[in-house]
Design a protein around this motif. Structure first.
Motif, PDB file in Angstrom:
ATOM      1  N   GLY A  30       0.766  -1.267  -0.028  1.00 43.30           N
ATOM      2  CA  GLY A  30       0.078   0.147   0.092  1.00 43.30           C
ATOM      3  C   GLY A  30       0.811   1.268   0.008  1.00 43.30           C
ATOM      4  O   GLY A  30       0.584   2.179  -0.636  1.00 43.30           O
ATOM      5  N   ALA A  31       2.061   1.396   0.646  1.00 44.71           N
ATOM      6  CA  ALA A  31       2.833   2.430   0.673  1.00 44.71           C
ATOM      7  C   ALA A  31       3.436   2.578  -0.478  1.00 44.71           C
ATOM      8  O   ALA A  31       3.648   3.781  -1.047  1.00 44.71           O
ATOM      9  CB  ALA A  31       3.828   2.148   1.918  1.00 44.71           C
ATOM     10  N   ALA A  32       3.732   1.286  -1.190  1.00 49.74           N
ATOM     11  CA  ALA A  32       4.429   1.656  -2.533  1.00 49.74           C
ATOM     12  C   ALA A  32       3.438   2.381  -3.533  1.00 49.74           C
ATOM     13  O   ALA A  32       3.802   3.117  -4.261  1.00 49.74           O
ATOM     14  CB  ALA A  32       5.060   0.158  -3.008  1.00 49.74           C
ATOM     15  N   THR A  33       2.123   1.699  -3.344  1.00 48.71           N
ATOM     16  CA  THR A  33       1.232   2.067  -4.211  1.00 48.71           C
ATOM     17  C   THR A  33       0.945   3.724  -4.147  1.00 48.71           C
ATOM     18  O   THR A  33       0.889   4.346  -5.024  1.00 48.71           O
ATOM     19  CB  THR A  33      -0.042   1.466  -4.084  1.00 48.71           C
ATOM     20  N   ASN A  34       0.851   4.250  -2.888  1.00 48.93           N
ATOM     21  CA  ASN A  34       0.686   5.487  -2.478  1.00 48.93           C
ATOM     22  C   ASN A  34       1.698   6.237  -2.935  1.00 48.93           C
ATOM     23  O   ASN A  34       1.575   7.618  -3.213  1.00 48.93           O
ATOM     24  CB  ASN A  34       0.495   5.835  -1.002  1.00 48.93           C
ATOM     25  N   ALA A  35       3.021   5.808  -2.946  1.00 52.32           N
ATOM     26  CA  ALA A  35       4.312   6.596  -3.369  1.00 52.32           C
ATOM     27  C   ALA A  35       4.298   6.822  -4.792  1.00 52.32           C
ATOM     28  O   ALA A  35       4.641   7.824  -5.383  1.00 52.32           O
ATOM     29  CB  ALA A  35       5.519   5.841  -2.942  1.00 52.32           C
ATOM     30  N   ARG A  36       3.336   6.154  -5.538  1.00 51.22           N
ATOM     31  CA  ARG A  36       3.306   6.285  -7.056  1.00 51.22           C
ATOM     32  C   ARG A  36       1.858   6.854  -7.366  1.00 51.22           C
ATOM     33  O   ARG A  36       1.733   7.311  -8.697  1.00 51.22           O
ATOM     34  CB  ARG A  36       3.282   5.016  -7.817  1.00 51.22           C
ATOM     35  N   THR A  37       1.157   7.124  -6.522  1.00 52.31           N
ATOM     36  CA  THR A  37      -0.401   7.585  -6.749  1.00 52.31           C
ATOM     37  C   THR A  37      -0.250   9.210  -7.049  1.00 52.31           C
ATOM     38  O   THR A  37       0.300   9.822  -6.493  1.00 52.31           O
ATOM     39  CB  THR A  37      -1.451   7.366  -5.586  1.00 52.31           C
ATOM     40  N   ILE A  38      -1.020   9.531  -8.074  1.00 51.71           N
ATOM     41  CA  ILE A  38      -1.229  10.742  -8.701  1.00 51.71           C
ATOM     42  C   ILE A  38      -2.826  10.797  -8.953  1.00 51.71           C
ATOM     43  O   ILE A  38      -3.229  10.267  -9.946  1.00 51.71           O
ATOM     44  CB  ILE A  38      -0.491  11.053 -10.089  1.00 51.71           C
ATOM     45  N   ARG A  39      -3.032  11.626  -7.966  1.00 56.92           N
ATOM     46  CA  ARG A  39      -4.786  11.681  -8.226  1.00 56.92           C
ATOM     47  C   ARG A  39      -5.177  13.137  -7.614  1.00 56.92           C
ATOM     48  O   ARG A  39      -5.019  13.392  -6.509  1.00 56.92           O
ATOM     49  CB  ARG A  39      -5.343  10.708  -7.320  1.00 56.92           C
ATOM     50  N   LEU A  40      -5.562  13.658  -8.414  1.00 59.44           N
ATOM     51  CA  LEU A  40      -5.881  15.446  -8.177  1.00 59.44           C
ATOM     52  C   LEU A  40      -7.302  15.821  -8.431  1.00 59.44           C
ATOM     53  O   LEU A  40      -7.848  15.344  -9.447  1.00 59.44           O
ATOM     54  CB  LEU A  40      -4.877  16.368  -8.757  1.00 59.44           C
ATOM     55  N   VAL A  41      -8.023  16.595  -7.763  1.00 58.43           N
ATOM     56  CA  VAL A  41      -8.834  17.341  -8.148  1.00 58.43           C
ATOM     57  C   VAL A  41      -8.638  18.767  -8.581  1.00 58.43           C
ATOM     58  O   VAL A  41      -7.920  19.602  -7.701  1.00 58.43           O
ATOM     59  CB  VAL A  41      -9.866  17.282  -6.971  1.00 58.43           C
ATOM     60  N   LEU A  42      -8.943  19.381  -9.677  1.00 61.40           N
ATOM     61  CA  LEU A  42      -8.749  20.676 -10.007  1.00 61.40           C
ATOM     62  C   LEU A  42      -9.876  21.547 -10.017  1.00 61.40           C
ATOM     63  O   LEU A  42     -10.882  21.061 -10.662  1.00 61.40           O
ATOM     64  CB  LEU A  42      -7.948  20.504 -11.403  1.00 61.40           C
ATOM     65  N   THR A  43     -10.061  22.862  -9.776  1.00 63.64           N
ATOM     66  CA  THR A  43     -11.051  23.587 -10.151  1.00 63.64           C
ATOM     67  C   THR A  43     -10.754  25.052 -10.663  1.00 63.64           C
ATOM     68  O   THR A  43      -9.449  25.220 -10.593  1.00 63.64           O
ATOM     69  CB  THR A  43     -11.690  24.130  -8.652  1.00 63.64           C
ATOM     70  N   VAL A  44     -11.360  25.747 -11.285  1.00 62.36           N
ATOM     71  CA  VAL A  44     -11.329  27.304 -11.829  1.00 62.36           C
ATOM     72  C   VAL A  44     -12.626  27.883 -11.413  1.00 62.36           C
ATOM     73  O   VAL A  44     -13.735  27.268 -11.376  1.00 62.36           O
ATOM     74  CB  VAL A  44     -11.278  26.915 -13.069  1.00 62.36           C
ATOM     75  N   ALA A  45     -12.377  28.928 -10.717  1.00 60.77           N
ATOM     76  CA  ALA A  45     -13.478  29.813 -10.346  1.00 60.77           C
ATOM     77  C   ALA A  45     -13.169  31.328 -10.816  1.00 60.77           C
ATOM     78  O   ALA A  45     -12.015  31.735 -11.040  1.00 60.77           O
ATOM     79  CB  ALA A  45     -13.442  29.920  -8.700  1.00 60.77           C
ATOM     80  N   LYS A  46     -14.167  31.883 -11.398  1.00 64.56           N
ATOM     81  CA  LYS A  46     -14.075  33.385 -11.778  1.00 64.56           C
ATOM     82  C   LYS A  46     -13.863  34.358 -10.521  1.00 64.56           C
ATOM     83  O   LYS A  46     -14.744  34.120  -9.393  1.00 64.56           O
ATOM     84  CB  LYS A  46     -15.465  33.575 -12.664  1.00 64.56           C
ATOM     85  N   GLY A  47     -12.954  35.132 -10.499  1.00 60.64           N
ATOM     86  CA  GLY A  47     -12.904  36.051  -9.379  1.00 60.64           C
ATOM     87  C   GLY A  47     -11.635  35.687  -8.508  1.00 60.64           C
ATOM     88  O   GLY A  47     -10.772  34.774  -8.795  1.00 60.64           O
ATOM     89  N   GLU A  48     -11.734  36.241  -7.459  1.00 63.04           N
ATOM     90  CA  GLU A  48     -10.502  36.120  -6.489  1.00 63.04           C
ATOM     91  C   GLU A  48     -10.791  35.020  -5.475  1.00 63.04           C
ATOM     92  O   GLU A  48     -10.058  34.687  -4.576  1.00 63.04           O
ATOM     93  CB  GLU A  48      -9.927  37.371  -5.713  1.00 63.04           C
ATOM     94  N   SER A  49     -11.987  34.604  -5.463  1.00 59.21           N
ATOM     95  CA  SER A  49     -12.588  33.243  -4.496  1.00 59.21           C
ATOM     96  C   SER A  49     -12.307  32.244  -5.246  1.00 59.21           C
ATOM     97  O   SER A  49     -12.525  31.875  -6.388  1.00 59.21           O
ATOM     98  CB  SER A  49     -13.792  33.736  -3.846  1.00 59.21           C
ATOM     99  N   THR A  50     -12.252  30.968  -4.233  1.00 57.22           N
ATOM    100  CA  THR A  50     -12.276  29.626  -5.018  1.00 57.22           C
ATOM    101  C   THR A  50     -13.665  29.226  -4.983  1.00 57.22           C
ATOM    102  O   THR A  50     -13.906  27.882  -5.943  1.00 57.22           O
ATOM    103  CB  THR A  50     -11.491  28.497  -3.886  1.00 57.22           C
ATOM    104  N   VAL A  51     -14.767  29.874  -4.472  1.00 62.18           N
ATOM    105  CA  VAL A  51     -15.989  29.438  -4.596  1.00 62.18           C
ATOM    106  C   VAL A  51     -17.014  30.542  -5.284  1.00 62.18           C
ATOM    107  O   VAL A  51     -16.558  31.758  -4.961  1.00 62.18           O
ATOM    108  CB  VAL A  51     -16.638  29.076  -3.299  1.00 62.18           C
TER     109      VAL A  51
END
Length: 139
Positions: free
Chosen positions: A32-53
């Motif tokens: 599991g540690a070896a798998t986690n060391a290779r894991t690339i899993r991201l959530v990306l967002t784009v928001a209009k303005g200077e706030s993230t929401v």
């Protein structure tokens, strides 16, 4: 003598089974540690303005293999790989942008090869976002 030998054999067998069971969780944790060391899993967002929401766009991105809901996952993974998954090091060569201030805020959260990612940045406009980050936030 036969009963004593049978009891001794059973004790040896139970000890061996117990040792094997104890070894398996450790092996599973190591895998599991070896798998986690290779894991690339991201959530990306784009928001209009200077706030993230509220986020106008959201995408998931996985690499090795490239996937998720990101429409340009392969290109985005390649661009991130060039900078070791460090979003603040993205600096793609691009065209000229107008100096109109129309801010766009992006976020990235998740894991890059075992390292926690928590990135947020506000760009002056969508053009500077694209020329800086390329395909990473283009979904």
């Amino acid at each position: 003598m036969g009963v004593t030998r049978a009891i001794a054999s059973a004790a040896v067998l139970l000890t061996a089974v117990g040792a094997a069971e104890a070894a398996v969780p450790g092996a599973a944790q190591a895998a599991g540690a070896a798998t986690n060391a290779r894991t690339i899993r991201l959530v990306l967002t784009v928001a209009k303005g200077e706030s993230t929401v509220p986020a106008q766009q959201r995408a998931s991105l996985t690499c090795q293999p490239a996937g998720g809901s990101h429409k340009q996952a392969r290109t985005a993974c390649a661009e991130l790989a060039k900078v070791g998954g460090r979003f603040d090091r993205l600096q793609l060569a691009g065209g000229a942008c107008t100096m109109v201030y129309d801010p766009v805020t992006v976020t990235a959260s998740g894991r890059w090869k075992g390292r926690k990612v928590a990135y947020q940045h506000t760009f002056g406009n969508a053009c500077t976002l694209t020329t800086t980050t390329g395909a990473v936030f283009s979904f």
